[in-house]
Scaffold this motif. Structure first.
Motif, PDB file in Angstrom:
ATOM      1  N   LEU A  66      22.383  25.213  -8.201  1.00 19.17           N
ATOM      2  CA  LEU A  66      22.597  25.098  -9.600  1.00 19.17           C
ATOM      3  C   LEU A  66      22.625  26.628 -10.732  1.00 19.17           C
ATOM      4  CD1 LEU A  66      20.513  21.676 -10.276  1.00 19.17           C
ATOM      5  CD2 LEU A  66      23.220  22.211  -9.964  1.00 19.17           C
ATOM      6  N   THR A  67      22.778  26.256 -11.774  1.00 21.22           N
ATOM      7  CA  THR A  67      22.827  27.627 -12.774  1.00 21.22           C
ATOM      8  C   THR A  67      22.771  26.911 -14.107  1.00 21.22           C
ATOM      9  OG1 THR A  67      23.716  29.484 -13.461  1.00 21.22           O
ATOM     10  CG2 THR A  67      25.417  27.863 -12.819  1.00 21.22           C
ATOM     11  N   ILE A  68      22.028  27.825 -14.925  1.00 24.60           N
ATOM     12  CA  ILE A  68      21.828  27.664 -16.310  1.00 24.60           C
ATOM     13  C   ILE A  68      23.052  28.610 -16.980  1.00 24.60           C
ATOM     14  CG2 ILE A  68      19.787  26.485 -16.417  1.00 24.60           C
ATOM     15  CD1 ILE A  68      18.761  29.335 -17.374  1.00 24.60           C
ATOM     16  N   ASP A  69      23.865  29.259 -16.149  1.00 24.28           N
ATOM     17  CA  ASP A  69      24.954  30.043 -16.799  1.00 24.28           C
ATOM     18  C   ASP A  69      24.644  30.901 -17.742  1.00 24.28           C
ATOM     19  OD1 ASP A  69      26.982  28.539 -15.210  1.00 24.28           O
ATOM     20  OD2 ASP A  69      27.076  27.021 -16.944  1.00 24.28           O
ATOM     21  N   ARG A  70      24.941  30.766 -18.961  1.00 28.50           N
ATOM     22  CA  ARG A  70      24.545  32.025 -20.043  1.00 28.50           C
ATOM     23  C   ARG A  70      24.036  31.301 -21.001  1.00 28.50           C
ATOM     24  NH1 ARG A  70      29.977  33.099 -18.597  1.00 28.50           N
ATOM     25  NH2 ARG A  70      30.762  31.917 -20.320  1.00 28.50           N
ATOM     26  N   HIS A  71      22.866  30.471 -20.633  1.00 26.76           N
ATOM     27  CA  HIS A  71      21.982  29.584 -21.707  1.00 26.76           C
ATOM     28  C   HIS A  71      21.110  30.747 -22.191  1.00 26.76           C
ATOM     29  CE1 HIS A  71      19.034  26.903 -23.038  1.00 26.76           C
ATOM     30  NE2 HIS A  71      18.091  27.767 -22.335  1.00 26.76           N
ATOM     31  N   GLN A  72      20.999  30.524 -23.425  1.00 26.66           N
ATOM     32  CA  GLN A  72      19.996  31.410 -24.267  1.00 26.66           C
ATOM     33  C   GLN A  72      18.994  30.261 -24.870  1.00 26.66           C
ATOM     34  OE1 GLN A  72      19.655  34.621 -24.383  1.00 26.66           O
ATOM     35  NE2 GLN A  72      21.044  34.697 -22.721  1.00 26.66           N
ATOM     36  N   PRO A  73      17.749  30.636 -24.769  1.00 28.02           N
ATOM     37  CA  PRO A  73      16.984  29.626 -25.526  1.00 28.02           C
ATOM     38  C   PRO A  73      17.307  29.613 -26.796  1.00 28.02           C
ATOM     39  CG  PRO A  73      15.689  31.363 -24.235  1.00 28.02           C
ATOM     40  CD  PRO A  73      17.051  31.672 -24.311  1.00 28.02           C
ATOM     41  N   ARG A  74      17.138  28.046 -27.320  1.00 26.06           N
ATOM     42  CA  ARG A  74      17.328  27.846 -28.761  1.00 26.06           C
ATOM     43  C   ARG A  74      16.418  26.726 -29.452  1.00 26.06           C
ATOM     44  NH1 ARG A  74      22.568  24.736 -26.514  1.00 26.06           N
ATOM     45  NH2 ARG A  74      21.689  23.157 -25.337  1.00 26.06           N
ATOM     46  N   THR A  75      16.306  26.820 -30.598  1.00 27.85           N
ATOM     47  CA  THR A  75      15.390  25.733 -31.382  1.00 27.85           C
ATOM     48  C   THR A  75      16.059  24.318 -31.591  1.00 27.85           C
ATOM     49  OG1 THR A  75      15.781  26.624 -33.454  1.00 27.85           O
ATOM     50  CG2 THR A  75      13.842  27.736 -32.205  1.00 27.85           C
ATOM     51  N   LEU A  76      15.356  23.516 -32.084  1.00 24.32           N
ATOM     52  CA  LEU A  76      16.050  22.406 -32.580  1.00 24.32           C
ATOM     53  C   LEU A  76      17.050  22.615 -33.551  1.00 24.32           C
ATOM     54  CD1 LEU A  76      12.817  19.980 -32.582  1.00 24.32           C
ATOM     55  CD2 LEU A  76      14.609  19.844 -30.950  1.00 24.32           C
ATOM     56  N   ASP A  77      16.662  23.401 -34.451  1.00 24.50           N
ATOM     57  CA  ASP A  77      17.615  23.728 -35.647  1.00 24.50           C
ATOM     58  C   ASP A  77      18.923  24.200 -35.032  1.00 24.50           C
ATOM     59  OD1 ASP A  77      15.824  23.027 -37.457  1.00 24.50           O
ATOM     60  OD2 ASP A  77      14.907  24.903 -37.588  1.00 24.50           O
ATOM     61  N   GLU A  78      18.946  25.046 -33.987  1.00 26.67           N
ATOM     62  CA  GLU A  78      20.186  25.693 -33.376  1.00 26.67           C
ATOM     63  C   GLU A  78      20.995  24.558 -32.463  1.00 26.67           C
ATOM     64  OE1 GLU A  78      19.020  29.877 -32.342  1.00 26.67           O
ATOM     65  OE2 GLU A  78      17.609  28.728 -31.618  1.00 26.67           O
ATOM     66  N   LEU A  79      20.650  23.431 -32.263  1.00 28.30           N
ATOM     67  CA  LEU A  79      21.538  22.292 -31.734  1.00 28.30           C
ATOM     68  C   LEU A  79      22.619  21.935 -32.488  1.00 28.30           C
ATOM     69  CD1 LEU A  79      18.870  19.785 -30.364  1.00 28.30           C
ATOM     70  CD2 LEU A  79      19.922  21.461 -29.181  1.00 28.30           C
ATOM     71  N   GLU A  80      23.792  21.800 -31.541  1.00 27.12           N
ATOM     72  CA  GLU A  80      24.979  21.655 -32.165  1.00 27.12           C
ATOM     73  C   GLU A  80      24.968  19.946 -32.526  1.00 27.12           C
ATOM     74  OE1 GLU A  80      28.166  22.222 -29.457  1.00 27.12           O
ATOM     75  OE2 GLU A  80      27.310  24.365 -29.314  1.00 27.12           O
ATOM     76  N   ASP A  81      24.341  19.169 -31.902  1.00 29.02           N
ATOM     77  CA  ASP A  81      24.276  17.637 -32.166  1.00 29.02           C
ATOM     78  C   ASP A  81      22.850  17.284 -32.276  1.00 29.02           C
ATOM     79  OD1 ASP A  81      24.569  14.965 -32.505  1.00 29.02           O
ATOM     80  OD2 ASP A  81      25.598  14.729 -30.441  1.00 29.02           O
ATOM     81  N   ASP A  82      22.555  16.411 -33.208  1.00 31.89           N
ATOM     82  CA  ASP A  82      21.117  16.090 -33.511  1.00 31.89           C
ATOM     83  C   ASP A  82      21.042  14.334 -33.229  1.00 31.89           C
ATOM     84  OD1 ASP A  82      22.420  15.065 -35.626  1.00 31.89           O
ATOM     85  OD2 ASP A  82      21.066  15.887 -37.161  1.00 31.89           O
ATOM     86  N   TYR A  83      21.803  13.957 -32.578  1.00 28.58           N
ATOM     87  CA  TYR A  83      21.646  12.471 -32.526  1.00 28.58           C
ATOM     88  C   TYR A  83      21.502  12.352 -30.733  1.00 28.58           C
ATOM     89  CZ  TYR A  83      21.876   7.520 -31.331  1.00 28.58           C
ATOM     90  OH  TYR A  83      21.386   6.493 -31.000  1.00 28.58           O
ATOM     91  N   PHE A  84      20.363  11.718 -30.266  1.00 23.35           N
ATOM     92  CA  PHE A  84      20.221  11.596 -28.840  1.00 23.35           C
ATOM     93  C   PHE A  84      19.634   9.790 -28.584  1.00 23.35           C
ATOM     94  CE2 PHE A  84      20.069  16.074 -29.628  1.00 23.35           C
ATOM     95  CZ  PHE A  84      20.925  16.411 -28.604  1.00 23.35           C
ATOM     96  N   ASP A  85      20.085   9.355 -27.367  1.00 18.07           N
ATOM     97  CA  ASP A  85      19.667   8.093 -27.135  1.00 18.07           C
ATOM     98  C   ASP A  85      18.113   8.326 -26.691  1.00 18.07           C
ATOM     99  OD1 ASP A  85      21.905   6.660 -27.446  1.00 18.07           O
ATOM    100  OD2 ASP A  85      22.682   7.580 -25.489  1.00 18.07           O
ATOM    101  N   ILE A  86      17.976   9.310 -26.257  1.00 17.35           N
ATOM    102  CA  ILE A  86      16.405   9.569 -25.630  1.00 17.35           C
ATOM    103  C   ILE A  86      16.158  11.096 -25.765  1.00 17.35           C
ATOM    104  CG2 ILE A  86      17.134   9.704 -23.259  1.00 17.35           C
ATOM    105  CD1 ILE A  86      14.506   8.451 -22.624  1.00 17.35           C
ATOM    106  N   ILE A  87      14.711  11.491 -26.217  1.00 22.15           N
ATOM    107  CA  ILE A  87      14.216  12.645 -26.260  1.00 22.15           C
ATOM    108  C   ILE A  87      13.284  12.855 -25.180  1.00 22.15           C
ATOM    109  CG2 ILE A  87      13.280  14.616 -27.474  1.00 22.15           C
ATOM    110  CD1 ILE A  87      14.614  13.442 -29.964  1.00 22.15           C
ATOM    111  N   VAL A  88      13.319  13.498 -24.120  1.00 22.95           N
ATOM    112  CA  VAL A  88      12.153  13.543 -23.184  1.00 22.95           C
ATOM    113  C   VAL A  88      11.550  14.819 -23.495  1.00 22.95           C
ATOM    114  CG1 VAL A  88      11.733  13.935 -20.660  1.00 22.95           C
ATOM    115  CG2 VAL A  88      13.399  12.524 -21.404  1.00 22.95           C
ATOM    116  N   THR A  89      10.121  14.638 -23.768  1.00 20.69           N
ATOM    117  CA  THR A  89       9.482  16.035 -24.144  1.00 20.69           C
ATOM    118  C   THR A  89       8.505  16.369 -22.770  1.00 20.69           C
ATOM    119  OG1 THR A  89       7.434  14.936 -24.908  1.00 20.69           O
ATOM    120  CG2 THR A  89       9.138  15.446 -26.447  1.00 20.69           C
ATOM    121  N   LEU A  90       8.390  17.819 -22.603  1.00 23.19           N
ATOM    122  CA  LEU A  90       8.031  18.120 -21.427  1.00 23.19           C
ATOM    123  C   LEU A  90       6.531  19.037 -21.565  1.00 23.19           C
ATOM    124  CD1 LEU A  90      11.175  19.493 -19.705  1.00 23.19           C
ATOM    125  CD2 LEU A  90       9.944  17.343 -19.543  1.00 23.19           C
TER     126      LEU A  90
END
Length: 156
Positions: A66-90
């Motif tokens: 697997l790879t995370i490709d060119r993933h750059q860390p982002r914050t909640l404010d930087e998400l493209e979508d803000d609706y999710f069925d579930i949020i899994v916190t780690l």
């Protein structure tokens, strides 16, 4: 929902993984979930604070193809979508923030306590082993909880 069980109501069409800085645990979970959950399931990750990409994540994901490709860390404010069925916190910090943000929303928040591998010390191999442990822990949870629940709901 604040426990480790998954909600029973709707199908899982979108999942957000959250941790402190979106540098290790949540991007790792995102990559694992994208490889495990059915195609068409939207999976994203974000952190509470800005972080730096961690190269050990690439190492342990590459070991399983697997790879995370060119993933750059982002914050909640930087998400493209803000609706999710579930949020899994780690991480505890992410869990508290998610609960606060979703108080008036119809979204389930589930906490999966996951160790921070950056606290590992020793040789490179010992440090990589800590990252592998987190990867395997997340993989097991995603398979046993998210994928199994998705399949159960589909059959219902």
């Amino acid at each position: 929902m604040t426990g480790t069980a998954l909600p029973q109501s709707k199908s899982l069409r979108s999942v957000l993984f959250m941790c402190g800085m979106n540098a290790i645990r949540s991007p790792m979970a995102e990559a694992l979930a994208k490889a495990t959950l059915p195609k068409g399931t939207y999976v994203a990750s974000a952190g509470v604070r800005h972080g730096e990409r961690d190269p050990f994540v690439d190492v342990v994901l590459a070991e399983i193809g697997l790879t995370i490709d060119r993933h750059q860390p982002r914050t909640l404010d930087e998400l493209e979508d803000d609706y999710f069925d579930i949020i899994v916190t780690l991480a505890p910090e992410a869990h508290h923030v998610a609960l606060e943000l979703t108080r008036s929303m119809a979204v389930d928040v589930v906490y999966w306590p996951t160790p921070d591998p950056t606290v590992a010390t020793g040789t490179r191999e010992q440090i990589v082993a800590a990252y592998r442990s987190v990867r395997d822990h997340l993989s097991m949870l995603i398979t046993s909880r998210l994928a199994a629940e998705h399949a159960r709901r589909k059959e219902a």
